[in-house]
Design a protein around this motif. Structure first.
Motif, mmCIF file in Angstrom:
data_model
loop_
_atom_site.group_PDB
_atom_site.id
_atom_site.type_symbol
_atom_site.label_atom_id
_atom_site.label_comp_id
_atom_site.label_asym_id
_atom_site.label_seq_id
_atom_site.Cartn_x
_atom_site.Cartn_y
_atom_site.Cartn_z
ATOM 1 N N ASP A 196 0.847 -1.180 0.000
ATOM 2 C CA ASP A 196 0.000 0.000 0.000
ATOM 3 C C ASP A 196 0.887 1.236 0.000
ATOM 4 O O ASP A 196 1.715 1.416 0.873
ATOM 5 C CB ASP A 196 -0.890 -0.004 1.242
ATOM 6 C CG ASP A 196 -1.901 1.125 1.234
ATOM 7 O OD1 ASP A 196 -2.107 1.728 0.167
ATOM 8 O OD2 ASP A 196 -2.484 1.391 2.291
ATOM 9 N N ARG A 197 0.733 2.057 -1.007
ATOM 10 C CA ARG A 197 1.522 3.292 -1.062
ATOM 11 C C ARG A 197 0.639 4.450 -0.665
ATOM 12 O O ARG A 197 -0.407 4.678 -1.254
ATOM 13 C CB ARG A 197 2.024 3.542 -2.483
ATOM 14 C CG ARG A 197 3.069 2.599 -2.924
ATOM 15 C CD ARG A 197 3.667 3.129 -4.190
ATOM 16 N NE ARG A 197 4.274 2.045 -4.924
ATOM 17 C CZ ARG A 197 4.638 2.127 -6.166
ATOM 18 N NH1 ARG A 197 4.456 3.234 -6.838
ATOM 19 N NH2 ARG A 197 5.190 1.118 -6.770
ATOM 20 N N GLU A 198 1.075 5.166 0.324
ATOM 21 C CA GLU A 198 0.338 6.346 0.731
ATOM 22 C C GLU A 198 0.721 7.499 -0.179
ATOM 23 O O GLU A 198 1.868 7.646 -0.563
ATOM 24 C CB GLU A 198 0.671 6.709 2.172
ATOM 25 C CG GLU A 198 0.121 5.751 3.187
ATOM 26 C CD GLU A 198 0.387 6.238 4.597
ATOM 27 O OE1 GLU A 198 0.507 7.463 4.784
ATOM 28 O OE2 GLU A 198 0.483 5.396 5.486
ATOM 29 N N LYS A 199 -0.266 8.289 -0.522
ATOM 30 C CA LYS A 199 0.024 9.480 -1.303
ATOM 31 C C LYS A 199 0.781 10.457 -0.413
ATOM 32 O O LYS A 199 0.444 10.614 0.755
ATOM 33 C CB LYS A 199 -1.269 10.127 -1.793
ATOM 34 C CG LYS A 199 -1.969 9.345 -2.878
ATOM 35 C CD LYS A 199 -3.259 10.009 -3.247
ATOM 36 C CE LYS A 199 -3.014 10.972 -4.376
ATOM 37 N NZ LYS A 199 -4.256 11.573 -4.878
ATOM 38 N N PRO A 200 1.809 11.093 -0.955
ATOM 39 C CA PRO A 200 2.517 12.076 -0.129
ATOM 40 C C PRO A 200 1.579 13.223 0.246
ATOM 41 O O PRO A 200 0.740 13.626 -0.548
ATOM 42 C CB PRO A 200 3.651 12.564 -1.022
ATOM 43 C CG PRO A 200 3.432 11.987 -2.360
ATOM 44 C CD PRO A 200 2.354 10.968 -2.277
ATOM 45 N N LYS A 201 1.736 13.695 1.456
ATOM 46 C CA LYS A 201 0.890 14.785 1.918
ATOM 47 C C LYS A 201 1.444 16.105 1.425
ATOM 48 O O LYS A 201 2.636 16.291 1.320
ATOM 49 C CB LYS A 201 0.801 14.777 3.436
ATOM 50 C CG LYS A 201 0.094 13.558 3.968
ATOM 51 C CD LYS A 201 -0.004 13.587 5.465
ATOM 52 C CE LYS A 201 -0.719 12.335 5.941
ATOM 53 N NZ LYS A 201 -0.831 12.277 7.378
ATOM 54 N N GLY A 202 0.564 17.030 1.166
ATOM 55 C CA GLY A 202 0.968 18.346 0.727
ATOM 56 C C GLY A 202 1.185 18.412 -0.773
ATOM 57 O O GLY A 202 0.872 17.482 -1.513
ATOM 58 N N ARG A 203 1.728 19.530 -1.208
ATOM 59 C CA ARG A 203 1.963 19.758 -2.633
ATOM 60 C C ARG A 203 3.385 20.263 -2.839
ATOM 61 O O ARG A 203 4.017 20.768 -1.914
ATOM 62 C CB ARG A 203 0.966 20.777 -3.177
ATOM 63 C CG ARG A 203 1.085 22.130 -2.496
ATOM 64 C CD ARG A 203 0.163 23.178 -3.086
ATOM 65 N NE ARG A 203 0.217 24.398 -2.319
ATOM 66 C CZ ARG A 203 1.188 25.294 -2.374
ATOM 67 N NH1 ARG A 203 2.216 25.104 -3.179
ATOM 68 N NH2 ARG A 203 1.176 26.378 -1.626
ATOM 69 N N LEU A 204 3.862 20.080 -4.044
ATOM 70 C CA LEU A 204 5.188 20.611 -4.362
ATOM 71 C C LEU A 204 5.112 22.122 -4.471
ATOM 72 O O LEU A 204 4.139 22.666 -5.014
ATOM 73 C CB LEU A 204 5.676 20.045 -5.697
ATOM 74 C CG LEU A 204 6.058 18.581 -5.718
ATOM 75 C CD1 LEU A 204 6.396 18.154 -7.142
ATOM 76 C CD2 LEU A 204 7.237 18.326 -4.812
ATOM 77 N N PRO A 205 6.123 22.843 -3.993
ATOM 78 C CA PRO A 205 6.139 24.291 -4.172
ATOM 79 C C PRO A 205 6.166 24.636 -5.672
ATOM 80 O O PRO A 205 6.753 23.917 -6.476
ATOM 81 C CB PRO A 205 7.443 24.734 -3.493
ATOM 82 C CG PRO A 205 7.785 23.627 -2.562
ATOM 83 C CD PRO A 205 7.254 22.382 -3.188
ATOM 84 N N ARG A 206 5.528 25.708 -6.036
ATOM 85 C CA ARG A 206 5.443 26.110 -7.441
ATOM 86 C C ARG A 206 6.834 26.312 -8.053
ATOM 87 O O ARG A 206 7.082 25.930 -9.188
ATOM 88 C CB ARG A 206 4.616 27.383 -7.569
ATOM 89 C CG ARG A 206 4.425 27.825 -9.002
ATOM 90 C CD ARG A 206 3.334 28.884 -9.087
ATOM 91 N NE ARG A 206 3.197 29.409 -10.411
ATOM 92 C CZ ARG A 206 2.582 28.802 -11.411
ATOM 93 N NH1 ARG A 206 2.049 27.619 -11.228
ATOM 94 N NH2 ARG A 206 2.495 29.363 -12.602
ATOM 95 N N VAL A 207 7.763 26.875 -7.290
ATOM 96 C CA VAL A 207 9.099 27.116 -7.822
ATOM 97 C C VAL A 207 9.819 25.799 -8.131
ATOM 98 O O VAL A 207 10.634 25.726 -9.055
ATOM 99 C CB VAL A 207 9.932 28.031 -6.881
ATOM 100 C CG1 VAL A 207 10.352 27.297 -5.633
ATOM 101 C CG2 VAL A 207 11.136 28.598 -7.605
#
Length: 126
Positions: A27-38
């Motif tokens: 089971d792979r958990e989706k990483p939390k958060g988002r990548l910074p736009r930069v």
């Protein structure tokens, strides 16, 4: 009747209408958060540079047309390649943002990009 035993990793995935279904593997958990736009812009600049070097695209103007952005914006993005390699690496590996704004923005980096000396860039970055 013979008995058969199968061993392996399985996990449950969410299916349609809240149903669970059995799936193979871990089971792979989706990483939390988002990548910074930069971070995304830095990766794009590297990819765009590769496209130009390989001859798939002629110049920044063509990239701007394809990406439906202005030539000025494309130049701002591509200027990230003028950063010192260690700064580029740091940008690519910025931690994910779980809440709030990005830790660094492309606009904040414009002053750093304008400096020719990588040593001076590093001083400003720190």
């Amino acid at each position: 009747m013979s008995q058969l035993t199968i061993t392996g990793n399985v996990h449950f995935q969410k299916g349609k209408k809240g149903r669970k279904r059995l799936a193979e593997g871990n089971d792979r958990e989706k990483p939390k958060g988002r990548l910074p736009r930069v971070t995304k812009l830095m990766a794009l600049a590297i990819r765009f540079d590769q496209l130009i070097r390989e001859g798939h695209v002629n110049d920044y103007a063509e990239l701007a047309r394809l990406g439906q952005v202005t030539r000025a914006r494309m130049t701002q993005i591509m200027n990230l390649l003028n950063l010192a390699p260690d700064i580029q690496e740091a940008i690519l590996f910025l931690p994910r943002v779980e809440q709030g704004g990005d830790p660094v923005t492309e606009r904040e980096l414009r002053d750093v990009v304008g400096v020719e000396s990588w040593v001076e860039q590093q001083r400003i970055w720190d």
